[in-house]
Design an enzyme around this catalytic site. Sequence first.
Site, PDB file in Angstrom:
ATOM      1  N   GLY A  92       0.768  -1.223   0.000  1.00 20.71           N
ATOM      2  CA  GLY A  92       0.000   0.000   0.000  1.00 20.71           C
ATOM      3  C   GLY A  92       0.799   1.273   0.000  1.00 20.71           C
ATOM      4  O   GLY A  92       0.236   2.347   0.212  1.00 20.71           O
ATOM      5  N   ASP A  93       2.105   1.192  -0.233  1.00 20.37           N
ATOM      6  CA  ASP A  93       2.900   2.416  -0.248  1.00 20.37           C
ATOM      7  C   ASP A  93       4.026   2.273  -1.262  1.00 20.37           C
ATOM      8  O   ASP A  93       3.956   1.435  -2.153  1.00 20.37           O
ATOM      9  CB  ASP A  93       3.421   2.745   1.148  1.00 20.37           C
ATOM     10  CG  ASP A  93       3.361   4.244   1.432  1.00 20.37           C
ATOM     11  OD1 ASP A  93       3.981   5.011   0.662  1.00 20.37           O
ATOM     12  OD2 ASP A  93       2.714   4.656   2.408  1.00 20.37           O
ATOM     13  N   ASP A  94       5.083   3.070  -1.112  1.00 18.78           N
ATOM     14  CA  ASP A  94       6.146   3.072  -2.109  1.00 18.78           C
ATOM     15  C   ASP A  94       6.822   1.706  -2.205  1.00 18.78           C
ATOM     16  O   ASP A  94       7.260   1.153  -1.192  1.00 18.78           O
ATOM     17  CB  ASP A  94       7.207   4.108  -1.748  1.00 18.78           C
ATOM     18  CG  ASP A  94       6.650   5.518  -1.682  1.00 18.78           C
ATOM     19  OD1 ASP A  94       5.713   5.812  -2.441  1.00 18.78           O
ATOM     20  OD2 ASP A  94       7.165   6.312  -0.877  1.00 18.78           O
TER      21      ASP A  94
END
Length: 437
Positions: free
Chosen positions: A235-237
């Site tokens: 859900g992120d980088d």
Amino acid sequence: MKLSGSSALLLLGFGLLGHASPLVHVQGKNCTVKPLGHGQDDVPNILHAVEKCGQTPGGRISLPAPYTYRINQRMTTHLESSTLEVGGMLLFSDDITYWVNNSYRIDFQNQSTAWRITGHDYVVDGGPERGGIDGNGQLWYTWAKGGSNVFGRPMPLHVLNSTRAVLRNIAIRQPQFWAVLVESSSHVELDNFYVNATNSDPNATEDTVWIQNTDGIDTYRSDHVTITNWVYEGGDDAVAFKPNSTNIHVENVTVYGGPGIAFGSLGQYPDRYDIVENITVKNANFQPSSQRAMNSGIYFKSWIGVNFGVPPNGGGNGHGYVRNVTVEDITFKDVQLPIYIDTCLSYLFDQNVTQYCDTSTFRFDDLHFRNISGNGLATPTNYTGRNITFAVSMICSKEAPCTDITFEDVDIKLPESYSGKSVLCENAGVQGLECNS
């Protein structure tokens, strides 16, 4: 001499955790650790094996499959000219109170780590079946409830003060926070990693699905780092180049969900000069996951030019530059914001920070994109304080215009129903694309 029952048990406990543990088998330079089982902490035995075999040239520590090793406390493994084989799984305990209060602190955004690897000329190898880490992340996702950068969530793998290190064939499932941080290290290779952060809490309804801050790998104050053959779903980088990341090569990366590959965040601290330079990203593919949209692909982010609030979610007025970046052989599938520069960063979403969007003095220069294809979704965004949509957005600060940005063989299709602008350019010297703004 006859021992009482309690005395005998006490001595047995010392034997299990001390140098005489039968679960640490030492044979010359080779140490093999078996888990205690029943939820007992395996850290003392792992550290004992590292002490015996981890600082000897040619030494080898083995944590074999199919065993699960309980990590109930923070640990630092110092390796010199040796190999740590993690064929089994390191399972971090569910004691949130312990980890919040006792994890190692780093001086960037008040973050924390749980397992530090230090040393030189070492190898950490998960083997053909990719052993590695289970961060027990679900309890952290539920605990944070979608909060950004909630204090105390530890990163499970921290490569620190390391030189000439190789980490390969490693799976990290359900990381508590960022999966991997490479800090103050040089000549580090990370190959064949699988990182997955998946939420199963039905109460998470917003776009982030409570799995933000589950980055795949972040580099910080590190030089000559190679990141190859990674699969990231979360859900992120997937990859983030934090301050003073130089000579980084990223190749063969597949990303499912989240914001993609980030240059930043940068310029958060007014007393620091951040440099990100000589970066190559090659052969990367981006598409949504079953849980999370593919919010962006390749993006650059620097903080506002006013020191507003305090880290981790506030700050700004830092200085520095991103320079000599090559991004090539990229494929996008259903990416909301494929390529953009954001010089108006702050995570104080309830504050009117967009009034400072043209104040950043952080510079982006010498950025080159080639052989990029796929499709974008023309998703509206207001990161500049305006409602905009695009395939490519090079909107830079008036205080620090971007220079020498080139595009070659770029074909990003937007929906047929979309009739707006596809390439936005402000305060930017762009070649190879026709700017619509």
